[in-house]
Design a protein around this motif. Structure first.
Motif, mmCIF file in Angstrom:
data_model
loop_
_atom_site.group_PDB
_atom_site.id
_atom_site.type_symbol
_atom_site.label_atom_id
_atom_site.label_comp_id
_atom_site.label_asym_id
_atom_site.label_seq_id
_atom_site.Cartn_x
_atom_site.Cartn_y
_atom_site.Cartn_z
ATOM 1 N N ASP A 232 -8.788 8.085 -3.573
ATOM 2 C CA ASP A 232 -8.779 6.625 -3.483
ATOM 3 C C ASP A 232 -9.684 6.223 -2.325
ATOM 4 O OD1 ASP A 232 -8.364 3.941 -3.346
ATOM 5 O OD2 ASP A 232 -6.206 4.038 -2.983
ATOM 6 N N ASN A 233 -10.891 5.819 -2.655
ATOM 7 C CA ASN A 233 -11.859 5.419 -1.640
ATOM 8 C C ASN A 233 -11.831 3.921 -1.355
ATOM 9 O OD1 ASN A 233 -12.957 8.055 -1.266
ATOM 10 N ND2 ASN A 233 -14.130 7.823 -3.165
ATOM 11 N N TYR A 234 -10.889 3.206 -1.966
ATOM 12 C CA TYR A 234 -10.838 1.754 -1.825
ATOM 13 C C TYR A 234 -9.652 1.289 -0.975
ATOM 14 C CZ TYR A 234 -14.257 1.802 -5.599
ATOM 15 O OH TYR A 234 -15.378 2.032 -6.353
ATOM 16 N N GLY A 235 -8.494 1.880 -1.180
ATOM 17 C CA GLY A 235 -7.321 1.501 -0.397
ATOM 18 C C GLY A 235 -6.805 0.112 -0.690
ATOM 19 N N HIS A 236 -6.984 -0.359 -1.920
ATOM 20 C CA HIS A 236 -6.525 -1.702 -2.282
ATOM 21 C C HIS A 236 -5.011 -1.787 -2.437
ATOM 22 C CE1 HIS A 236 -10.751 -2.529 -4.126
ATOM 23 N NE2 HIS A 236 -10.724 -2.794 -2.838
ATOM 24 N N PHE A 237 -4.375 -0.645 -2.672
ATOM 25 C CA PHE A 237 -2.924 -0.615 -2.868
ATOM 26 C C PHE A 237 -2.272 0.198 -1.755
ATOM 27 C CE2 PHE A 237 -4.646 -1.592 -6.963
ATOM 28 C CZ PHE A 237 -3.724 -2.438 -7.556
ATOM 29 N N LEU A 238 -1.127 -0.274 -1.313
ATOM 30 C CA LEU A 238 -0.337 0.508 -0.381
ATOM 31 C C LEU A 238 0.236 1.718 -1.119
ATOM 32 C CD1 LEU A 238 1.550 -2.483 1.249
ATOM 33 C CD2 LEU A 238 -0.233 -1.103 2.337
ATOM 34 N N PRO A 239 0.414 2.833 -0.433
ATOM 35 C CA PRO A 239 0.943 4.021 -1.118
ATOM 36 C C PRO A 239 2.424 3.872 -1.449
ATOM 37 C CG PRO A 239 0.629 4.469 1.220
ATOM 38 C CD PRO A 239 0.037 3.114 0.969
ATOM 39 N N SER A 240 2.773 4.174 -2.681
ATOM 40 C CA SER A 240 4.172 4.134 -3.095
ATOM 41 C C SER A 240 4.945 5.304 -2.499
ATOM 42 C CB SER A 240 4.285 4.196 -4.623
ATOM 43 O OG SER A 240 3.950 2.967 -5.200
ATOM 44 N N TYR A 241 6.234 5.098 -2.369
ATOM 45 C CA TYR A 241 7.117 6.163 -1.902
ATOM 46 C C TYR A 241 7.152 7.280 -2.944
ATOM 47 C CZ TYR A 241 11.187 8.354 0.244
ATOM 48 O OH TYR A 241 12.038 9.239 0.862
ATOM 49 N N VAL A 242 7.144 8.511 -2.474
ATOM 50 C CA VAL A 242 7.250 9.676 -3.355
ATOM 51 C C VAL A 242 8.601 10.331 -3.098
ATOM 52 C CG1 VAL A 242 6.269 11.903 -4.007
ATOM 53 C CG2 VAL A 242 4.753 10.015 -3.343
ATOM 54 N N PRO A 243 9.503 10.311 -4.079
ATOM 55 C CA PRO A 243 10.864 10.807 -3.837
ATOM 56 C C PRO A 243 10.915 12.329 -3.708
ATOM 57 C CG PRO A 243 10.580 10.286 -6.154
ATOM 58 C CD PRO A 243 9.326 9.825 -5.464
ATOM 59 N N ARG A 244 11.755 12.774 -2.803
ATOM 60 C CA ARG A 244 12.017 14.208 -2.651
ATOM 61 C C ARG A 244 13.312 14.603 -3.339
ATOM 62 N NH1 ARG A 244 11.631 13.332 3.644
ATOM 63 N NH2 ARG A 244 12.714 11.499 2.804
ATOM 64 N N ARG A 245 14.211 13.619 -3.485
ATOM 65 C CA ARG A 245 15.472 13.790 -4.213
ATOM 66 C C ARG A 245 15.723 12.506 -4.985
ATOM 67 N NH1 ARG A 245 16.249 14.901 0.903
ATOM 68 N NH2 ARG A 245 17.407 12.960 1.227
#
Length: 277
Positions: A232-245
């Motif tokens: 992602d070279n643009y960064g237009h969206f904030l990163p979503s949470y990635v669940p561990r559980r």
């Protein structure tokens, strides 16, 4: 060279606005994912509801696994290119002999994204056929946005019960019949809908919304997405949470924040402040 689709299939997608089926999940994979969904439903006292049906990939590890499945991403890369974000996921579930339906509509109508360069992978987690209320498409209707009217019909599975405000020729409908584990791909502007489930089994589908990284949220103040392939070279969206559980506290807090922002975009102008149950 395409990764999963051949060149003729890619060309047909561009011309028609859809392609199906693709063999996305094995029988064992899809059975396992359905079991996890229904285990959650049994523990929570009933079918997955309201905001839990949307952006579920930030809540459940097994849905996060689905959005990253190599076969699905290979097909999406053939359509959108190598840098891919998962913007959203939504369950479309019709219980056995349920009156629920989806009116003819275009997905892009209320999403607020900056471009129609969006593809949905719709994963069948149970049989999707004419009896169970599979999707139906109108080929070649993905060229432009058309006007919609909101109905808020209680049996319509769409957020606003929105329906296309122009005549649709039902005789041209293509029924998207899928076996469990198969998927269809459709363009964000394609006319599509579905009828009630008249079968004895639930009709369970997970719609995964993929976008290239250059897109932006053009209406909302903020938006989030998950990078699932490439850069992602643009960064237009904030990163979503990635669940561990599954359903960990941090995920639930994040999901609430994201859902509230998405509701503001989807229901703008209606006075609504929450997903329908």
């Amino acid at each position: 060279m395409p990764k999963l689709l051949n060149e003729d299939q890619v060309t047909a997608y561009r011309e028609r606005g859809y392609h199906f089926p693709i063999e996305a999940l094995s029988a064992g994979e899809v059975a396992g994912f359905r079991r996890k969904l229904e285990d959650y439903e049994a523990a929570s006292g009933g079918p997955i509801k309201a905001e839990m049906r949307h952006r579920s990939h930030v809540l459940f590890t097994w849905i996060d696994e689905m959005i990253r499945h190599p076969k699905i991403l290979d097909a999406i890369e053939d359509l959108l290119g190598p840098d891919i974000l998962c913007w959203n996921t939504s369950f479309f579930i019709k219980e056995a002999h349920d009156p629920g339906f989806v009116s003819w509509h275009q997905d892009a109508t209320y999403w607020g994204l900056s471009s129609s360069d969006v593809a949905t992978a719709w994963i069948a987690m149970s049989p999707a056929n004419k009896v169970s209320g599979c999707m139906k498409f109108i080929a070649g209707t993905h060229r432009q946005q058309v006007k919609h009217e909101d109905t808020f019909d209680q049996n319509n599975l769409l957020t606003r019960g929105q329906e296309i405000a122009v005549e649709v020729d039902e005789a041209k409908a293509v029924y998207v019949e899928l076996k469990p584990g198969q998927a269809s791909l459709h363009h964000v502007l394609l006319f599509h809908g579905s009828e009630p489930n008249r079968s004895d089994d639930r009709r369970i589908g997970l719609a995964i919304r993929y976008i290239p990284t250059h897109l932006q949220q053009a209406v909302g103040a903020r938006d989030w997405a998950t990078l699932v392939r490439g850069k992602d070279n643009y960064g237009h969206f904030l990163p979503s949470y990635v669940p561990r559980r599954d359903l960990e506290p941090e995920a639930l807090v994040f999901h609430k924040e994201v859902s509230e922002e998405q509701v503001r975009v989807l229901y703008r102008g209606t006075g609504k402040s929450a997903y329908r149950a």
